[in-house]
Design an enzyme around this catalytic site. Structure first.
Site, short mmCIF file in Angstrom:
data_model
loop_
_atom_site.label_atom_id
_atom_site.label_comp_id
_atom_site.label_asym_id
_atom_site.label_seq_id
_atom_site.Cartn_x
_atom_site.Cartn_y
_atom_site.Cartn_z
N CYS A 1 0.79 -1.29 0.02
CA CYS A 1 -0.13 0.14 -0.04
C CYS A 1 0.79 1.29 -0.10
CB CYS A 1 -1.08 -0.02 1.17
SG CYS A 1 -1.82 1.40 1.45
N CYS B 1 -0.25 4.16 0.67
CA CYS B 1 -0.52 5.27 1.45
C CYS B 1 -0.46 5.38 2.87
CB CYS B 1 -2.12 5.60 1.29
SG CYS B 1 -2.58 5.52 -0.53
N CYS C 1 -10.60 0.99 1.97
CA CYS C 1 -9.28 1.69 1.31
C CYS C 1 -9.05 3.14 1.79
CB CYS C 1 -9.61 1.36 -0.03
SG CYS C 1 -8.20 1.88 -1.17
#
Lengths: 167, 148
Positions: free
Chosen positions: B87, B89, B117
């Site tokens: 991921c 982020c 998400c």
């Protein structure tokens, strides 16, 4: 909910850095090096503003933890720190919003952007996990913290509410 | 946010685009390459994955496809460097360990279990940022990340 922004704002910004690198390939966050090609107008709360290029939005490059804390402690205004990463979608979403908020609140806060990939120790020190994380510092101390992208108006509300709280 | 424009450009980092001349070796080693663009192959893989997974999970891409594009590139970049689409982020203490461990490899556990998400890649219909689309072209990705 759509954001309340009609158009982007491009302000002048400098990089606070101990290294003087001027090549374009060094840029890890282009927007912070944008030179104002034109002043844009944007609407917020039904008023139209023109951005003035001032040094109110700063991205710190490869800071040590000590120098970072120095910047926070020596700031005459509260500092909103945006912890981001290049390939984080919501972080990029926030770029024009932060420029806007920075222009609108330039007398109230200083905004500082920290690339967590380039400033690992700072990100570790503050336990950054999800990106973006925003921490509002007063006198060098964190006193509000929140994660995720949000519209300009909501961000301003959050900051203003926080600033009213006494510690 | 230029959410309602047809295309949104994000500026962040530098890629070595196909149009640029190859970097010349320099005697002055002060040039530091910052962010590198992910490989086209990985971008295409993650683009296809994102479309399929959105359909499968009944989630939708962000109204602003620029967000979608940046995340897809971030996933591709991690796939290139770590071998897995970690991921993009999140900040990690040790990316290599995290990619091996797997919790945050896309689709991450929070997404699989709760459709959460925070990258805003897969959005449930009730989300304010959710658009109507479950598709994104390579062209869209290139356009919206053109000045990165």
């Amino acid at each position: 909910m759509a954001t309340s922004v009609a158009a982007g704002v491009h302000g002048n910004a400098t990089i606070v850095s101990s290294q003087s690198v001027n090549t374009s390939r060094k840029l890890s966050h282009l927007s912070s090096l944008q030179f104002p090609t034109q002043l844009r107008s944007f609407t917020f709360r039904n008023q139209t503003f023109k951005s003035k290029p001032t040094l109110h939005l700063v991205e710190a490059k490869q800071q040590t933890l000590t120098s970072f804390v120095d910047v926070l402690e020596n700031s005459d205004k509260p500092v909103l720190v945006d912890f981001f990463a290049t390939w984080c979608g919501p972080c990029q979403y926030m770029v024009p919003i932060l420029e806007q908020v920075s222009a609108l609140m330039k007398d109230k806060i200083q905004i500082l952007k920290i690339d967590t990939e380039e400033n690992h120790s700072i990100a570790q020190e503050y336990g950054i996990e999800a990106l973006p994380t925003f921490i509002l510092f007063k006198d060098g101390k964190p006193f509000d913290r929140f994660e995720g992208a949000l519209a300009a108006e909501k961000l301003i509300q959050r900051i203003e509410t926080s600033l009213k709280v006494e510690h | 946010m230029r959410a309602l424009q047809a295309s949104t450009s994000y500026s962040a980092g530098f890629g070595i685009s196909a149009a640029a001349p190859p970097p010349r070796p320099s005697r002055h080693r002060h040039v530091i390459l910052a962010q590198v663009e992910p490989s086209e192959k990985s971008v295409e893989i993650m683009r296809k994955f994102s479309e399929q997974y959105a359909r499968r999970s009944a989630t939708y891409f962000c109204v602003d496809k620029g967000v979608t594009s940046v995340v897809i590139k971030g996933l591709a970049e991690h796939k290139d460097t770590l071998g897995a689409p970690l991921c993009p982020c999140r900040h990690y203490d040790d990316k290599v360990a995290e990619a091996q461990q797997g919790f945050w490899n896309c689709p991450c556990v929070p997404m699989r279990e709760r459709k959460e998400c925070h990258c805003m890649l897969f959005l449930t219909p009730d989300n304010d940022f959710a658009g109507q689309e479950q598709a994104i072209t390579l062209e869209e990705i290139k356009e919206t990340t053109a000045n990165m």
